[in-house]
Scaffold this motif. Structure first.
Motif, PDB file in Angstrom:
ATOM      1  N   GLN A  54      14.857  -5.529  36.788  1.00  0.00           N
ATOM      2  CA  GLN A  54      14.357  -4.831  38.101  1.00  0.00           C
ATOM      3  C   GLN A  54      14.386  -5.538  39.496  1.00  0.00           C
ATOM      4  O   GLN A  54      14.491  -4.857  40.408  1.00  0.00           O
ATOM      5  N   ARG A  57      17.823  -4.494  40.636  1.00  0.00           N
ATOM      6  CA  ARG A  57      17.919  -3.217  41.026  1.00  0.00           C
ATOM      7  C   ARG A  57      17.253  -2.839  42.265  1.00  0.00           C
ATOM      8  O   ARG A  57      17.872  -2.101  43.180  1.00  0.00           O
ATOM      9  N   ASP A  58      16.174  -3.536  42.275  1.00  0.00           N
ATOM     10  CA  ASP A  58      15.457  -3.506  43.873  1.00  0.00           C
ATOM     11  C   ASP A  58      16.383  -3.773  44.869  1.00  0.00           C
ATOM     12  O   ASP A  58      16.390  -3.280  46.061  1.00  0.00           O
ATOM     13  N   GLU A  61      19.279  -1.591  45.624  1.00  0.00           N
ATOM     14  CA  GLU A  61      18.758  -0.283  46.186  1.00  0.00           C
ATOM     15  C   GLU A  61      18.556  -0.546  47.748  1.00  0.00           C
ATOM     16  O   GLU A  61      18.844   0.562  48.437  1.00  0.00           O
ATOM     17  N   GLU A  67      25.309   2.261  44.251  1.00  0.00           N
ATOM     18  CA  GLU A  67      24.830   3.225  43.518  1.00  0.00           C
ATOM     19  C   GLU A  67      25.405   3.419  42.149  1.00  0.00           C
ATOM     20  O   GLU A  67      24.830   3.696  41.153  1.00  0.00           O
ATOM     21  N   THR A  70      25.499  -1.020  37.392  1.00  0.00           N
ATOM     22  CA  THR A  70      24.391  -0.823  36.495  1.00  0.00           C
ATOM     23  C   THR A  70      24.170  -2.601  36.165  1.00  0.00           C
ATOM     24  O   THR A  70      24.910  -3.130  36.353  1.00  0.00           O
ATOM     25  N   VAL A  71      22.992  -2.623  35.741  1.00  0.00           N
ATOM     26  CA  VAL A  71      22.399  -4.025  35.682  1.00  0.00           C
ATOM     27  C   VAL A  71      21.937  -4.189  34.390  1.00  0.00           C
ATOM     28  O   VAL A  71      20.879  -3.438  34.059  1.00  0.00           O
TER      29      VAL A  71
END
Length: 445
Positions: A54, A57-58, A61, A67, A70-71
């Motif tokens: 998470q 991803r933060d 972003e 975009e 993927t993680v």
């Protein structure tokens, strides 16, 4: 003919394979250089993996442009997949994931996209950003440009003034050099102040460094021209001759000085020919100036019979030279017995003249004529060293008159030929279209 397409296909496949291997090696090197270090914790669990994923991803972003990445995280091992718009972002992702707390290993499988549109988007974004910066800095740029042009025009106006440059310089050549230096100083000052207003003074060192390298290369390419230019400056400051001076350069070229230009010294030979010598040669060579000292010595030798009274002949020659109206009393004439030659004993006769009033060649010739007549009048033979056989009838010898011959009036030894050369030089120097660096006000060496 069928082998050519096959060979081409094999070669293309080999190139693609090498490219893939190199790309894989590069990614492997990036992974190896950005892996986390230190001991691995034993408390890893699914909650920790979810928190790491998470957090990644933060961050992605917030950064934007990731975009399609993927993680996934399992047991602290972060796996990154997808595509990015630029190759540099791939290495950036590895370094970013390695900094997150709890990451054990980073597997970066992200590749740069091959989509042309996506690859151009970052470049266009940077271009738009640069344009926006330029528009924002345009008022400041206009102020800097106005200051630059103002200082430059001020320098050009000062350089065009006659004073103080003509008063400081010995001639127009040096004053033009002073003006060029003034223009260069104002140009550099204007450039520094303009860059300081724009906050880009660091660019000045790059400009000066490039100018120094270019100047060094040009200097080596035109070394002879630069050497001649510097010699012209030195000759202009310390003038070793004046117009109409009789000089000899390196014991070869001899003539009267017409003018000194920015490239060469112009002489007029005694045959009436122009001699042009580069100033670098004049500056480095041995030069004899026959005009700087007004007193000048003439010298000649004369032979007498071996049975003559040499002391009497020497005194007689000295008396004749001292009695000439154009010879100087100080330095006094001098006669000495020089050598014994074939069929004669040779004496060297010298005398001094003021070459501002007397022609050296004519004074020497007149002194030689009168000394010879005096020696023969004293009954002493002046032998001819050339062997000749002549059949003559015996006859009574004509008696020699007693004493030296009477003078037929003062001999004309004025410098008529040199006066003609002086008139030629005066006409040459009267042409204002031809520059001359010689000046009466300049110091003499």
């Amino acid at each position: 003919m069928e082998r050519i397409p096959r060979l081409f296909a094999h070669a293309l496949a080999a190139l693609l394979a090498c490219a893939l291997l190199l790309a894989g090696a590069a990614v492997h090197a990036q992974d190896n250089g950005t892996q986390p270090e230190g001991p691995i914790s034993v408390d890893g669990d699914a909650g920790t993996d979810a928190a790491i994923a998470q957090r990644m991803r933060d961050i992605l972003e917030e950064l934007g442009g990731f975009e399609d990445v993927t993680v996934t995280v399992r047991s602290g091992v972060v796996t990154l997949r997808g595509e990015t718009a630029e190759t540099a972002d791939v290495a950036e992702l590895s370094a970013l994931a390695a900094r997150v707390d709890g990451v054990v290993q980073v597997r970066n499988e992200v590749q740069a996209t091959s989509d042309v549109v996506r690859r151009l988007d970052p470049a266009l974004d940077r271009l738009y950003a640069r344009l926006n910066q330029m528009v924002g800095a345009l008022p400041l740029f206009l102020v800097a440009l106005a200051v630059f042009l103002g200082i430059l025009f001020l320098g050009l106006a000062i350089a065009r003034m006659r004073q103080p440059w003509d008063r400081l310089a010995p001639n127009s050549f040096i004053s033009d050099i002073y003006r060029q230096i003034a223009r260069l100083v104002f140009l550099i000052a204007a450039l520094v102040i303009a860059l300081d207003i724009m906050g880009a003074t660091a660019l000045l060192s790059t400009i000066l460094g490039a100018a120094g390298i270019i100047g060094l290369a040009i200097g080596f390419a035109v070394r002879d021209t630069v050497e001649n230019f510097i010699a012209s400056i030195m000759l202009s400051f310390r003038q070793p001759f004046r117009p109409n001076d009789v000089v000899q350069i390196e014991g070869q070229e001899m003539g009267k000085v017409i003018r000194l230009t920015s490239r060469a010294t112009i002489l007029l030979s005694f045959d009436g020919n122009h001699i042009r010598i580069p100033n670098s040669t004049v500056f480095k060579s041995r030069m004899t100036n026959f005009t700087r000292n007004p007193e000048r010595r003439f010298l000649f030798e004369i032979g007498v019979a071996s049975d003559a009274d040499l002391d009497k002949i020497r005194n007689l020659a000295t008396e004749v030279v001292e009695g000439l109206p154009f010879t100087l009393a100080n330095p006094a004439p001098l006669v000495w017995i020089d050598r014994i030659g074939d069929g004669a004993i040779f004496l060297t006769v010298t005398g001094w003249i003021d070459q501002r009033e007397t022609s050296l060649p004519r004074a020497k010739g007149e002194a030689l004529r009168l000394v010879k007549d005096a020696i023969e009048a004293a009954g002493v033979e002046v032998p001819d060293t050339t062997y000749r056989i002549q059949m003559i009838q015996p006859q009574a010898a004509a008696p020699h008159p007693a004493g030296p011959p009477e003078a037929e009036g003062p001999p004309d030894v004025t410098a008529d030929v040199e006066d003609a050369l002086d008139r030629i030089i005066e006409d040459e120097r009267g042409d204002e279209a031809k520059p001359d660096l010689l000046s009466e006000d300049a110091p003499e060496e």
